[in-house]
Design a protein around this motif. Structure first.
Motif, PDB file in Angstrom:
ATOM      1  N   MET A 244       0.844  -1.200   0.000  1.00 13.06           N
ATOM      2  CA  MET A 244       0.000   0.000   0.000  1.00 13.06           C
ATOM      3  C   MET A 244       0.877   1.247   0.000  1.00 13.06           C
ATOM      4  N   LYS A 245       0.536   2.199  -0.848  1.00 15.33           N
ATOM      5  CA  LYS A 245       1.315   3.433  -0.915  1.00 15.33           C
ATOM      6  C   LYS A 245       1.060   4.305   0.316  1.00 15.33           C
ATOM      7  N   GLU A 246       2.105   5.048   0.703  1.00 10.10           N
ATOM      8  CA  GLU A 246       1.966   5.983   1.819  1.00 10.10           C
ATOM      9  C   GLU A 246       1.167   7.212   1.361  1.00 10.10           C
ATOM     10  N   LYS A 247       0.355   7.773   2.267  1.00  8.06           N
ATOM     11  CA  LYS A 247      -0.425   8.964   1.927  1.00  8.06           C
ATOM     12  C   LYS A 247       0.451  10.204   1.797  1.00  8.06           C
ATOM     13  N   LEU A 248       0.104  11.056   0.851  1.00 12.84           N
ATOM     14  CA  LEU A 248       0.729  12.387   0.745  1.00 12.84           C
ATOM     15  C   LEU A 248      -0.391  13.409   0.557  1.00 12.84           C
ATOM     16  N   PHE A 249      -0.463  14.370   1.461  1.00 14.57           N
ATOM     17  CA  PHE A 249      -1.471  15.427   1.337  1.00 14.57           C
ATOM     18  C   PHE A 249      -0.864  16.609   0.585  1.00 14.57           C
ATOM     19  N   ILE A 250      -1.521  17.008  -0.504  1.00 15.77           N
ATOM     20  CA  ILE A 250      -1.121  18.212  -1.226  1.00 15.77           C
ATOM     21  C   ILE A 250      -2.241  19.223  -1.020  1.00 15.77           C
ATOM     22  N   ILE A 251      -1.905  20.306  -0.343  1.00 18.96           N
ATOM     23  CA  ILE A 251      -2.918  21.286   0.042  1.00 18.96           C
ATOM     24  C   ILE A 251      -2.642  22.591  -0.697  1.00 18.96           C
ATOM     25  N   LYS A 252      -3.640  23.061  -1.424  1.00 14.51           N
ATOM     26  CA  LYS A 252      -3.525  24.372  -2.079  1.00 14.51           C
ATOM     27  C   LYS A 252      -4.348  25.377  -1.275  1.00 14.51           C
ATOM     28  N   ILE A 253      -3.710  26.513  -0.944  1.00 19.10           N
ATOM     29  CA  ILE A 253      -4.435  27.567  -0.236  1.00 19.10           C
ATOM     30  C   ILE A 253      -4.484  28.822  -1.113  1.00 19.10           C
ATOM     31  N   GLY A 254      -5.656  29.401  -1.176  1.00 19.00           N
ATOM     32  CA  GLY A 254      -5.868  30.501  -2.116  1.00 19.00           C
ATOM     33  C   GLY A 254      -5.667  31.878  -1.524  1.00 19.00           C
ATOM     34  N   GLY A 255      -5.837  32.854  -2.376  1.00 17.99           N
ATOM     35  CA  GLY A 255      -5.542  34.248  -2.083  1.00 17.99           C
ATOM     36  C   GLY A 255      -6.335  34.854  -0.930  1.00 17.99           C
ATOM     37  N   ASN A 256      -7.625  34.528  -0.827  1.00 18.56           N
ATOM     38  CA  ASN A 256      -8.438  35.189   0.199  1.00 18.56           C
ATOM     39  C   ASN A 256      -7.970  34.853   1.616  1.00 18.56           C
TER      40      ASN A 256
END
Lengths: 264, 264
Positions: free
Chosen positions: A1-13
């Motif tokens: 099973m692959k390890e989890k990776l969280f990719i979080i994008k946060i916007g301008g506001n």
């Protein structure tokens, strides 16, 4: 099973509000496991540009990045915003490291070719242009990348690149090694049926439903590049993609049923 | 035998000239083996500050870094200058990665305590505040750090720190693992007997000779912090330290008898 990776994008506001940003960064720092933060620019570059007499140039409704503007966004995104975020995360116990695409050749882009419009220093990215070995090495050392929306062309030029696209490309590139989980965080609860009602978010959106909504002009204009990016990632092996509220991040990453719109 | 590590500091005058900087970066890129570049700020921050109405604040002849000024230098040093250098090195075949001290917790500093003067957001560094394991890991992947003179205090604040000091601290910290060779590069050939005669450089300078010259006011004021830093590194295990001309870098790193002033 692959390890989890969280990719979080946060916007301008969220970036434009120091209080909201601080709350969001506390939540990001608290996420257990491996994670990458991608941030946009907010209004700071525009305000600074006004003070410096650098006007926003538009051609046929599209923003143009000339030489002054790429300097301005490099200062603001890769300098001020990126380093403030990194320093804040360090204070919250998260060993963050700031990146532009030039750093460690993380993301190489191609300057957008001139067809009818010369967009200037704007970069488009291929999915295979990510230095995944450097990312993996840092993540393995518990060092969490914080990526700003500046790339480079490998010929010495810095390029302005959409932050939603950067998040998508990173999620796709890392999906070969890890279970990429992408969250586009902004100030709404997801893709809304009624833009004035935050509870009207669509729990799951597939391509045909999206195309139908677009056809009926039911998708708010600013959401279209985000959603186009999101659908691409699903087609290219990313485990899951959500559009959600920045303040639901903690509960969403730990919950099998996040509050937000799942792109499927 | 320890592996060589070149730590190269480049000063403001070279950074202020795009042509000189390009030539210097070509020479840096061509150095074989592991290397770290530390850069100063040049006049760009001052010029940008004038446009933004951020005045240089001085108290008793010393520069004060207030909140506006730390934002200004973060934008300029960590943003504009650092990323332009990194992108230029990438184009020259050197896989560079930009750093402030906050990134990867590379260099943690202590905000200078207020005695008679409050210097504002200025950081002093202890020798043991360098994340040497991250540096080693990057160097082992042939990724070369490019470090700007911004550090952090671990509590969310970015701090302005002298670039000569940063180069010294990095050289000392890495000397435990590697043969640190430190070069302070600037526009003169070394410590000069006659400031108007570039051929009058002193080939070797030891502490007592330096103290004697300082006593006779024979050392140009701007050289004193650089030389104080240089003598500290010699006492703390750095293999060799030279003060030399930026344009002699290539010959100097490959030569047992560099043109410049060896600090001994």
């Amino acid at each position: 099973m692959k390890e989890k990776l969280f990719i979080i994008k946060i916007g301008g506001n969220v970036i434009d509000s120091p209080k909201a940003l601080d709350r969001f960064l506390s939540d990001f720092a608290a996420i257990k496991g491996k994670k990458i933060l991608v941030h946009g620019g907010g209004k700071i570059a525009t305000e600074l540009g006004k003070k410096l007499g650098i006007e926003t140039k538009m051609v046929e409704g599209r923003r143009i990045t000339d030489a002054d503007t790429i300097d301005l966004v490099t200062m603001t995104y890769a300098g001020l915003i990126n380093k403030k975020i990194v320093a804040a995360l360090q204070a919250k116990g998260c060993n963050a490291i700031g990146f532009s695409g030039a750093d460690g050749n993380l993301i190489q882009a191609i300057r957008r070719p001139v067809k009818t419009i010369d967009y200037g220093f704007v970069g488009d990215i291929a999915d295979d242009s990510v230095n995944t070995s450097l990312l993996s090495s840092l993540l393995d050392q518990d060092v969490m990348p914080v990526v700003c929306p500046i790339t480079h062309d490998g010929e010495g030029h810095l390029l302005n690149t959409n932050a939603d696209t950067i998040a998508a490309v990173l999620a796709i590139a890392m999906a070969k090694k890890m279970e990429s989980r992408l969250f586009y965080c902004f100030e709404k609860n997801g893709v809304l049926r009624d833009v004035n009602d935050d509870s009207s978010f669509i729990a799951e959106l597939n391509q045909s439903h999206y195309d139908e909504m677009k056809g009926k002009n039911q998708i708010y204009e600013g959401m279209i590049p985000k959603l186009d990016n999101a659908f691409q990632t699903v087609a290219k092996g990313v485990h899951s993609v959500y559009i959600c509220n920045a303040f639901h991040l903690t509960s969403n990453v730990n919950n099998a049923q996040p509050i937000g719109t799942r792109i499927s």
